[in-house]
Design a protein around this motif. Structure first.
Motif, mmCIF file in Angstrom:
data_model
loop_
_atom_site.group_PDB
_atom_site.id
_atom_site.type_symbol
_atom_site.label_atom_id
_atom_site.label_comp_id
_atom_site.label_asym_id
_atom_site.label_seq_id
_atom_site.Cartn_x
_atom_site.Cartn_y
_atom_site.Cartn_z
ATOM 1 N N SER A 1 42.669 69.796 8.012
ATOM 2 C CA SER A 1 43.227 70.464 6.849
ATOM 3 C C SER A 1 44.461 69.793 6.237
ATOM 4 C CB SER A 1 43.554 71.915 7.197
ATOM 5 O OG SER A 1 44.617 71.933 8.112
ATOM 6 N N GLY A 2 45.036 68.783 6.895
ATOM 7 C CA GLY A 2 46.259 68.217 6.327
ATOM 8 C C GLY A 2 46.370 66.728 6.574
ATOM 9 N N SER A 3 47.508 66.151 6.147
ATOM 10 C CA SER A 3 47.672 64.714 6.341
ATOM 11 C C SER A 3 48.599 64.396 7.515
ATOM 12 C CB SER A 3 48.212 64.078 5.070
ATOM 13 O OG SER A 3 49.419 64.720 4.732
ATOM 14 N N VAL A 4 49.104 65.450 8.169
ATOM 15 C CA VAL A 4 49.854 65.266 9.425
ATOM 16 C C VAL A 4 49.366 66.312 10.416
ATOM 17 C CG1 VAL A 4 51.963 64.306 8.392
ATOM 18 C CG2 VAL A 4 51.719 66.769 8.607
ATOM 19 N N PRO A 5 49.570 66.084 11.730
ATOM 20 C CA PRO A 5 49.088 67.059 12.715
ATOM 21 C C PRO A 5 49.803 68.407 12.603
ATOM 22 C CG PRO A 5 49.659 64.965 13.764
ATOM 23 C CD PRO A 5 50.142 64.886 12.356
ATOM 24 N N LYS A 6 49.073 69.476 12.942
ATOM 25 C CA LYS A 6 49.719 70.786 13.073
ATOM 26 C C LYS A 6 50.576 70.784 14.335
ATOM 27 C CE LYS A 6 46.624 73.999 10.833
ATOM 28 N NZ LYS A 6 45.491 74.888 11.011
ATOM 29 N N GLU A 7 51.543 71.704 14.409
ATOM 30 C CA GLU A 7 52.353 71.788 15.630
ATOM 31 C C GLU A 7 52.078 73.105 16.338
ATOM 32 O OE1 GLU A 7 56.388 70.584 15.389
ATOM 33 O OE2 GLU A 7 55.845 68.692 14.388
ATOM 34 N N GLU A 8 51.988 73.032 17.682
ATOM 35 C CA GLU A 8 51.785 74.227 18.489
ATOM 36 C C GLU A 8 52.985 74.422 19.403
ATOM 37 O OE1 GLU A 8 48.167 73.574 20.655
ATOM 38 O OE2 GLU A 8 46.925 74.172 18.951
ATOM 39 N N ILE A 9 53.220 75.666 19.792
ATOM 40 C CA ILE A 9 54.332 75.959 20.704
ATOM 41 C C ILE A 9 53.755 76.385 22.048
ATOM 42 C CG2 ILE A 9 56.418 77.360 21.075
ATOM 43 C CD1 ILE A 9 56.631 75.640 18.604
ATOM 44 N N TRP A 10 54.319 75.839 23.091
ATOM 45 C CA TRP A 10 53.819 76.083 24.443
ATOM 46 C C TRP A 10 54.905 76.700 25.308
ATOM 47 C CZ3 TRP A 10 49.667 76.346 27.347
ATOM 48 C CH2 TRP A 10 49.763 76.183 28.723
ATOM 49 N N ASP A 11 54.536 77.751 26.059
ATOM 50 C CA ASP A 11 55.483 78.432 26.937
ATOM 51 C C ASP A 11 54.901 78.443 28.350
ATOM 52 O OD1 ASP A 11 56.950 80.350 28.363
ATOM 53 O OD2 ASP A 11 57.467 81.428 26.515
ATOM 54 N N THR A 12 55.384 77.531 29.175
ATOM 55 C CA THR A 12 54.833 77.360 30.524
ATOM 56 C C THR A 12 54.941 78.644 31.359
ATOM 57 O OG1 THR A 12 55.362 75.008 30.527
ATOM 58 C CG2 THR A 12 55.046 76.027 32.666
ATOM 59 N N ASP A 13 56.093 79.308 31.319
ATOM 60 C CA ASP A 13 56.286 80.488 32.174
ATOM 61 C C ASP A 13 55.294 81.592 31.837
ATOM 62 O OD1 ASP A 13 58.287 79.242 33.473
ATOM 63 O OD2 ASP A 13 59.912 80.164 32.316
ATOM 64 N N LYS A 14 55.105 81.843 30.540
ATOM 65 C CA LYS A 14 54.160 82.899 30.135
ATOM 66 C C LYS A 14 52.742 82.547 30.597
ATOM 67 C CE LYS A 14 56.221 85.166 26.125
ATOM 68 N NZ LYS A 14 57.577 84.611 26.098
ATOM 69 N N TYR A 15 52.402 81.280 30.472
ATOM 70 C CA TYR A 15 51.073 80.813 30.872
ATOM 71 C C TYR A 15 50.850 81.023 32.377
ATOM 72 C CZ TYR A 15 47.679 77.157 32.195
ATOM 73 O OH TYR A 15 46.635 76.458 32.747
ATOM 74 N N ILE A 16 51.795 80.561 33.167
ATOM 75 C CA ILE A 16 51.648 80.649 34.629
ATOM 76 C C ILE A 16 51.583 82.114 35.080
ATOM 77 C CG2 ILE A 16 52.919 80.266 36.788
ATOM 78 C CD1 ILE A 16 53.581 77.484 35.833
ATOM 79 N N ARG A 17 52.352 82.982 34.418
ATOM 80 C CA ARG A 17 52.345 84.406 34.805
ATOM 81 C C ARG A 17 51.029 85.091 34.443
ATOM 82 N NH1 ARG A 17 57.729 84.691 33.099
ATOM 83 N NH2 ARG A 17 57.091 85.526 31.075
ATOM 84 N N TYR A 18 50.431 84.682 33.318
ATOM 85 C CA TYR A 18 49.268 85.443 32.821
ATOM 86 C C TYR A 18 47.927 84.992 33.415
ATOM 87 C CZ TYR A 18 46.288 87.970 29.559
ATOM 88 O OH TYR A 18 45.356 88.812 29.014
ATOM 89 N N MET A 19 47.785 83.721 33.726
ATOM 90 C CA MET A 19 46.458 83.213 34.095
ATOM 91 C C MET A 19 45.825 83.897 35.318
ATOM 92 S SD MET A 19 45.364 81.418 31.704
ATOM 93 C CE MET A 19 43.825 80.842 32.365
ATOM 94 N N PRO A 20 46.585 84.283 36.365
ATOM 95 C CA PRO A 20 45.932 84.981 37.485
ATOM 96 C C PRO A 20 45.193 86.247 37.037
ATOM 97 C CG PRO A 20 48.102 84.231 38.144
ATOM 98 C CD PRO A 20 48.003 83.978 36.661
ATOM 99 N N GLU A 21 45.765 86.961 36.058
ATOM 100 C CA GLU A 21 45.111 88.159 35.509
ATOM 101 C C GLU A 21 43.764 87.772 34.861
ATOM 102 O OE1 GLU A 21 45.829 91.364 35.116
ATOM 103 O OE2 GLU A 21 44.706 91.987 33.320
ATOM 104 N N VAL A 22 43.757 86.638 34.173
ATOM 105 C CA VAL A 22 42.533 86.166 33.516
ATOM 106 C C VAL A 22 41.443 85.936 34.564
ATOM 107 C CG1 VAL A 22 41.530 84.246 32.177
ATOM 108 C CG2 VAL A 22 43.796 85.133 31.581
ATOM 109 N N PHE A 23 41.785 85.233 35.641
ATOM 110 C CA PHE A 23 40.769 84.916 36.649
ATOM 111 C C PHE A 23 40.355 86.160 37.452
ATOM 112 C CE2 PHE A 23 42.752 80.706 35.948
ATOM 113 C CZ PHE A 23 41.629 80.092 35.419
ATOM 114 N N THR A 24 41.288 87.098 37.630
ATOM 115 C CA THR A 24 40.934 88.353 38.310
ATOM 116 C C THR A 24 39.855 89.068 37.510
ATOM 117 O OG1 THR A 24 43.201 88.560 39.106
ATOM 118 C CG2 THR A 24 41.875 90.567 39.162
ATOM 119 N N ARG A 25 40.061 89.199 36.196
ATOM 120 C CA ARG A 25 39.100 89.917 35.345
ATOM 121 C C ARG A 25 37.755 89.180 35.280
ATOM 122 N NH1 ARG A 25 41.111 93.036 31.262
ATOM 123 N NH2 ARG A 25 38.913 93.417 30.772
ATOM 124 N N ILE A 26 37.811 87.845 35.275
ATOM 125 C CA ILE A 26 36.557 87.069 35.218
ATOM 126 C C ILE A 26 35.745 87.308 36.488
ATOM 127 C CG2 ILE A 26 35.600 84.712 35.243
ATOM 128 C CD1 ILE A 26 37.945 83.912 33.383
#
Ligand code: KDG
Ligand code: MG
Length: 408
Positions: A177-202
């Motif tokens: 969609s553009g002539s430069v890359p989009k930027e994303e924001i990453w939060d390691t702590d939120k990711y590490i805290r949430y993923m066990p819940e994801v795998f539990t539900r799966i």
């Protein structure tokens, strides 16, 4: 037998495939894929400006000598652009060799070790409920293995592998969609805290049989990755992919010493020298190189053989960035490899893709069956190719919450 011509094509349905066609004086031709995601004009130029003229008049059956010619012949060796460019030549030469023999390519490696090869699909959701539905969809289609990527509550952007619009998982990696890359924001702590819940539900919903894979996409520091891997052990993942940046081979030792979770890495490697230590020290379980940017069949076969000595299985890269030509090369290696593990697989069988790259290969119940057509078993329709032209696209760029540039 002599090579008389080699043509490079750039374009395809929603992807800038770089396709090489090598033509011989006996009428047989071979096909190769030099697609380097979001840097496609560079491999096309490398082929066109430096390599193609060296092929004319050469005997296409001498694929080993030609591989060495392009590898040793380049003073500035390796790197994804060069390795993808002559990887495509190598694929095309193997295609010619197998067509000459009148055999499907896997026969030249030593025949089949299995009929159907296990593949994994990509399930994704902007939130957990959407992800669970996406997994359900693949399970209903017969897939036995699924990679899962989930939006993280409170994360300013979606995170790696999660499409902005649900249901668009096949193309989200490239943004046109553009002539430069989009930027994303990453939060390691939120990711590490949430993923066990994801795998539990799966596991609650799909039970223990489903093979579940997850891609961290190089986002964690070694200590974070080691702690995260330990936390995920109860969920019995098939693999944890790219937990740390791929260029730091020692980081994997740290993760390994703290967890028995199966580790997969290698989609950004372009030679055996990027992974020989990881393999020889048995720090990984799956090697994820791609026939495309790791120097073609000749070089990847060497990596497979080394891996086999150290209990490392294959799990080749198969993101939608690869055309059906290099995917076919990988499927033939998969059919043969004694240490085959799994193949990443994104369905490319849109009518447009099938028209551009006709083949009889097929996927049934999550297993891939190579056709017995001579060579790679994929063709390329030059008239169809006229419909497409290059369109610039980008991977996103990633920053931490405080603005620090991070690993995509
Ligand atoms: O071009 C980059 C993609 O191919 C990559 O982000 C996909 O990580 C990936 C995967 O595992 O398929
Ligand atoms: Mg990956």
């Amino acid at each position: 037998m002599k090579i008389t011509d080699a043509k490079v094509f750039l374009g395809g349905p929603k992807k800038n495939y770089v396709t090489l066609k090598i033509i011989t004086d006996e009428g047989i031709y071979g096909l190769g894929d030099a697609t380097l995601n979001n840097r496609e004009t560079l491999t096309a130029a490398y082929l066109q400006d430096y390599l193609v003229q060296c092929l004319i008049g050469k005997d296409p059956r001498n694929s080993e000598d030609l591989w060495q010619y392009f590898y040793r012949g380049a003073y500035f060796r390796r790197g994804p652009i060069a390795m993808a460019a002559f990887g495509a030549i190598d694929m095309a030469l193997w295609d010619i060799k197998a067509k000459l023999a009148g055999l499907p390519l896997y026969q030249l490696f030593g025949g089949k070790s299995r009929d159907g090869c296990l593949v994994y699909a990509h399930a994704t959701g902007s939130n957990l409920e959407v992800l669970l539905d996406s997994i359900e969809d693949y399970v209903q289609q017969g897939y036995q293995a699924v990679r899962v990527q989930c939006g993280i509550p409170g994360m300013p952007t979606h995170g790696y592998g999660v499409s902005e619009q649900d249901g668009l998982e096949k193309n989200f990696i490239t943004d046109f969609s553009g002539s430069v890359p989009k930027e994303e924001i990453w939060d390691t702590d939120k990711y590490i805290r949430y993923m066990p819940e994801v795998f539990t539900r799966i596991r609650e919903r799909f039970g223990d049989e489903l093979k579940v894979l997850h891609d961290v996409h190089h986002r964690l520091l070694p200590r974070e990755a080691a702690a995260f891997a330990k936390t995920l052990e109860p969920f019995n993942l098939y693999w944890l992919e790219d937990p740390t940046p791929a260029e730091d081979q020692a980081a994997l030792r740290y993760v390994r010493q703290h967890s028995t979770i199966p580790l997969a890495i290698g989609e950004v490697f372009n030679s055996i020298y990027d992974c020989n230590k990881l393999i020889e020290e048995e720090l990984i379980d799956f090697i994820r190189v791609a026939v495309t940017y790791a120097g073609g069949i000749t070089h990847v076969k060497r990596i497979i053989d080394l891996a086999g000595l150290h209990h490392v299985r294959t799990g080749f890269h198969g993101a939608p960035s690869h055309s059906p030509i290099s995917m076919a090369a990988q499927h033939h290696l998969n059919a043969w490899a004694p240490n085959f593990g799994i193949q990443e697989y994104l369905v490319l069988d849109t009518p447009e893709c099938a028209a551009l790259f006709p083949s009889e290969h097929k996927l049934v119940d999550g297993l891939f069956y190579v056709s017995d057509a001579p060579g790679l078993g994929v063709d390329f329709d030059e008239t169809e190719a006229l419909r497409y032209r290059y369109e610039q696209g980008f991977h996103p760029v990633t920053r931490l919450v405080d603005g620090t540039l991070w690993n995509y």
